[in-house]
Design an enzyme around this catalytic site. Structure first.
Site, mmCIF file in Angstrom:
data_model
loop_
_atom_site.group_PDB
_atom_site.id
_atom_site.type_symbol
_atom_site.label_atom_id
_atom_site.label_comp_id
_atom_site.label_asym_id
_atom_site.label_seq_id
_atom_site.Cartn_x
_atom_site.Cartn_y
_atom_site.Cartn_z
ATOM 1 N N LYS A 262 7.721 7.729 3.454
ATOM 2 C CA LYS A 262 6.944 6.738 2.722
ATOM 3 C C LYS A 262 5.613 6.563 3.437
ATOM 4 O O LYS A 262 5.566 6.220 4.618
ATOM 5 C CB LYS A 262 7.689 5.420 2.668
ATOM 6 N N LYS B 215 7.496 9.214 -1.247
ATOM 7 C CA LYS B 215 6.730 8.204 -1.973
ATOM 8 C C LYS B 215 5.356 8.046 -1.341
ATOM 9 O O LYS B 215 5.287 7.912 -0.121
ATOM 10 C CB LYS B 215 7.506 6.898 -1.895
HETATM 11 C C1 PBG Z 1 7.745 -1.988 -0.110
HETATM 12 C C2 PBG Z 1 7.616 -1.318 -1.412
HETATM 13 C C3 PBG Z 1 6.438 -0.748 -1.910
HETATM 14 C C4 PBG Z 1 6.720 -0.246 -3.169
HETATM 15 C C5 PBG Z 1 8.068 -0.465 -3.417
HETATM 16 N N1 PBG Z 1 8.617 -1.138 -2.313
HETATM 17 C C6 PBG Z 1 5.133 -0.488 -1.315
HETATM 18 C C7 PBG Z 1 4.460 -1.452 -0.457
HETATM 19 O O1 PBG Z 1 4.137 -2.572 -0.863
HETATM 20 O O2 PBG Z 1 4.188 -1.065 0.693
HETATM 21 C C8 PBG Z 1 5.681 0.399 -4.038
HETATM 22 C C9 PBG Z 1 6.094 0.838 -5.370
HETATM 23 C C10 PBG Z 1 4.975 1.116 -6.274
HETATM 24 O O3 PBG Z 1 3.780 1.106 -5.904
HETATM 25 O O4 PBG Z 1 5.275 1.391 -7.443
HETATM 26 N N2 PBG Z 1 9.006 -2.397 0.263
#
Ligand code: PBG
Length: 334
Positions: free
Chosen positions: A203, A258
């Protein structure tokens, strides 16, 4: 591959592109509704459907409404959802204590969704950012740094409440070190040895998450801060392999990359290297990019979205989290 030295005019690659049926016969990848995971944003209350300004046609739903949306998605062939909460400002604190409230929004949603739709798979996000007043995915120590080990203690409690509520797959998404092994052991010691862990292994500290932070309401809390001390540097692919290696060794059943489209090389490398179930998340910023490219033309939207899905499959994705999941399954069924 050892081909004879024949070239043009004997060899004509365009023969296999000549008609629709030949193109179908020689097609290498397909997308099925069963590969898709539909994210749902939840909000407290009843009969609510709230607009999310930064994500056209994506809404926050109260649990009753979410069940309606999910039943129709399930009927069209979607088998799995992933849940995210919008947390009211007064429920946030420094310790993210609402994250492990057994009567919290997500916990209640899991139980009610599983009751209404027992065969729908429910994945939940194991992370603290919607629940902290500072918007970080972890709790802070005295120096104001995100504290890895203190954070995991809270993640364990959060994970157990989700497991108790009936979640099928837990998805730790905060990139803390060691969270997979500690959550795994904690679940096992509470007799949840069969619940799966989907680790967000690669991520990245990406600027493509903007609209999501609006949807869960963490953008105001985070302000100008970033997540670069825990999420990965977008420049690093070797490191993503190391991260995935650790997560698999710690007991991850599935891994995830991601964002999606800008990171197809990472997806392909992880799949090739480890050959474990590998998922990809087409994040909120990618969603918004495709929506604005289509500029309300549904044919263009279908074409660009379906192309992005095929590109994920070609790069090795087993399953895809996408805000377009319902639309895609309707297009596939038509
Ligand atoms: C963090 C989280 C994020 C997303 C899902 N869970 C990113 C973040 O704020 O760092 C992003 C998903 C998206 O952008 O669609 N727990």
């Amino acid at each position: 591959m050892n081909f004879p030295m024949n070239g043009y005019p004997v060899i004509r690659k365009r023969r296999n592109r000549r008609t629709a049926f030949i193109r179908s016969l020689t097609n290498e990848f397909n997308v099925s509704s069963k590969d898709l995971i539909l994210p749902i944003f939840l909000v407290k209350g009843k009969n609510k459907k709230q607009k999310i300004e930064s994500m056209d046609n994506v809404f926050r739903y109260s649990i009753d409404k979410a069940i309606e949306v999910l039943s129709s998605a399930f009927e069209s062939g979607i088998t799995t959802t992933i849940l995210f909460p919008y947390v009211e400002p007064q429920e946030k604190d420094l310790e993210a204590s609402e994250a492990y409230n057994p009567k919290g929004l997500i916990q209640e949603a899991i139980t009610k969704i599983k009751l209404a739709l027992p065969r729908l798979g429910v994945i939940t996000d194991i992370a603290l950012d919607p629940f902290t007043t500072h918007g970080h995915d972890g709790v802070l120590n005295q120096d104001g740094q995100v504290d890895n080990d203190l954070t995991i203690e809270i993640l364990k409690k959060q994970a157990l409440t989700h497991a108790n509520a009936g979640a099928d797959i837990l998805a730790p998404s905060d990139m803390m070190d060691g969270r997979i092994s500690l959550i795994r052991k904690f679940l096992d010691s509470n007799r949840f040895e069969n619940i799966n862990l989907l680790s967000y292994s690669a991520k990245f500290a990406s600027s493509f998450y903007g609209p999501f932070r609006d949807a869960v309401g963490s953008n105001i809390n985070l302000g100008n801060a970033d997540k670069k001390t825990y999420q990965m540097n977008p420049a690093n692919i070797n490191e993503s392999l190391h991260e995935a290696w650790h997560d698999i060794n710690e007991g991850a059943d599935m891994i995830m990359v991601k964002p999606g489209m800008p990171y197809l090389d990472v997806l392909a490398s992880l799949k090739k290297e480890f050959k474990v179930p590998t998922f990809v998340y087409q994040v909120s910023g990618e969603y918004s990019m495709l929506v604005s490219l289509a500029n309300k033309d549904l044919n263009i939207l279908e074409n660009v979205v379906m192309e992005s899905m095929i590109c994920f499959k070609r790069s090795g994705a087993d399953a895809i989290i996408t805000y377009f999941a319902k639309e895609i399954s309707d297009w596939i069924n038509r």
